[in-house]
Design an enzyme around this catalytic site. Structure first.
Site, PDB file in Angstrom:
ATOM      1  N   ASN A  97     -91.958  38.698  34.429  1.00 13.68           N
ATOM      2  CA  ASN A  97     -92.918  39.708  33.576  1.00 13.68           C
ATOM      3  C   ASN A  97     -94.046  39.131  33.074  1.00 13.68           C
ATOM      4  O   ASN A  97     -95.318  39.877  33.367  1.00 13.68           O
ATOM      5  CB  ASN A  97     -92.028  39.599  32.199  1.00 13.68           C
ATOM      6  CG  ASN A  97     -90.692  40.731  32.229  1.00 13.68           C
ATOM      7  OD1 ASN A  97     -90.828  41.578  33.134  1.00 13.68           O
ATOM      8  ND2 ASN A  97     -89.780  40.470  31.520  1.00 13.68           N
ATOM      9  N   TYR A 143     -81.460  25.086  33.231  1.00 14.30           N
ATOM     10  CA  TYR A 143     -82.852  24.657  32.838  1.00 14.30           C
ATOM     11  C   TYR A 143     -83.807  24.255  34.350  1.00 14.30           C
ATOM     12  O   TYR A 143     -84.862  24.868  34.457  1.00 14.30           O
ATOM     13  CB  TYR A 143     -82.844  23.588  31.985  1.00 14.30           C
ATOM     14  CG  TYR A 143     -84.257  23.288  31.488  1.00 14.30           C
ATOM     15  CD1 TYR A 143     -85.326  24.224  30.768  1.00 14.30           C
ATOM     16  CD2 TYR A 143     -84.802  22.076  31.765  1.00 14.30           C
ATOM     17  CE1 TYR A 143     -86.638  23.716  30.360  1.00 14.30           C
ATOM     18  CE2 TYR A 143     -86.134  21.681  31.607  1.00 14.30           C
ATOM     19  CZ  TYR A 143     -86.995  22.785  30.603  1.00 14.30           C
ATOM     20  OH  TYR A 143     -88.321  22.196  30.353  1.00 14.30           O
TER      21      TYR A 143
END
Length: 321
Positions: A97, A143
């Site tokens: 995004n 992560y």
């Protein structure tokens, strides 16, 4: 310039917002406040050049900006393992995004990556050309692999769409603004020492880390954003001074004036044994290196936690008198 900082209400993000405002920019902070807090940016809200937006970057964001610092992602194991699927989404969907936003606006975009992309490294210290040793299916993978995939996306957008990208790999950072219970080693140790509790060490305490004070780190990040278009990174940003976890605990006990003892527990799965940055690339290309010694930074951080806990010097439970 008008600059977007995702994760702008987080620990590093809030310090970065202050630096950019001090440099004369307009700053938009986008944060969903999962680990960030409005308290971190409370002093900025009255600044006419600052705007705070509650937003989750796993959804598109439509704003007009000149630069983007992408810092949105939980960074401590306690937080990123709480909702691992969302952690991966934040790194991967969030990167897509923000890269899409940069493509539309023509903005330069910087990715806050991490030393965790090196995993449990086989070389020491770690250089940027080392590909890492990461478990793709372990409890830390959301992560580690999320950040690795974000780097992949950044460089694919760079190659495919000629996007103006910068990538930094951040090593352990500390300083005022850390949360009380965020699971990071320095905040854990300081809070335990100020309370006079046993200091919890995982493993035998011989594993090493390198700790960079937050103002030094932010300066390196800004220098990277301002660097020439031919230098994309990735570049290590961290303090090359290496300490064992036991040394860190003993130093914090001494600086807190605490009577805390060391308590050892089993080492968590996939916890790296060594972590130290080679910052030769940052020295050469950014003329950057840390300037704050560990003990000086720890004193400032301890003073910050004393204020949070309302614990005067040398009067904490179990402290020396």
């Amino acid at each position: 310039m008008r600059i977007l900082v995702t994760g702008g209400a987080g620990f590093i993000g809030s310090h970065l917002c202050r630096r950019l405002l001090a440099d004369g920019h307009e700053v938009l902070s986008a944060d969903n406040y999962f680990t960030g807090s409005r308290k971190n940016i409370h002093d900025l809200l009255a600044n006419p050049n600052f705007e705070a937006l509650r937003h989750d970057i796993t959804f598109p964001l439509h704003v007009e900006v000149d630069q983007i610092y992408n810092f949105a992602c939980p960074a401590s194991p306690v937080h990123y393992q709480y909702d691992p699927v969302q952690t991966t989404k934040t790194s991967v969907h969030g990167a897509i995004n923000m890269l899409g936003l940069a493509k539309r606006t023509g903005a330069r975009i910087l990715q806050a990556s991490t030393s965790e992309v090196y995993g449990d490294p086989e070389i020491h210290p770690q250089t940027e050309d080392y590909w890492g040793r990461v478990n793709p299916i372990g409890p830390r993978s959301c992560y580690d692999e999320g950040k690795r995939c974000a780097e992949t996306l950044f460089f694919d957008y760079y190659r495919q769409h000629k996007l103006d990208i910068k990538v930094v790999r951040i090593f352990n950072t500390y300083g005022p603004g850390m949360q009380l219970h965020d699971g990071r080693v320095i905040s854990n140790f300081i809070v335990q020492a100020l309370h006079g509790e046993d200091i919890t060490l995982y493993g035998d305490g011989s594993q090493t880390r390198s700790f960079c004070y937050v103002s030094d780190l932010v300066d390196g990040v800004v220098r990277m954003m301002q660097s020439g278009p031919g230098f994309t990174g990735p570049v290590n940003l961290g303090n090359p001074s290496e300490y064992t976890i036991a040394q860190l605990a003993e130093t914090i006990i001494r600086l807190c004036g605490s009577r805390s003892k060391l308590a050892f527990k089993p080492l968590p799965e996939d916890d790296p044994r060594q972590r130290q940055p080679d910052i030769g690339l940052a020295r050469k290309n950014l003329e950057w290196w840390p300037s704050i010694p560990l003990e000086d930074g720890l004193r400032e951080t301890i003073a910050y936690f004393r204020r949070l806990l309302d614990t005067p010097p040398n009067t904490a439970k179990g402290a020396n008198r």
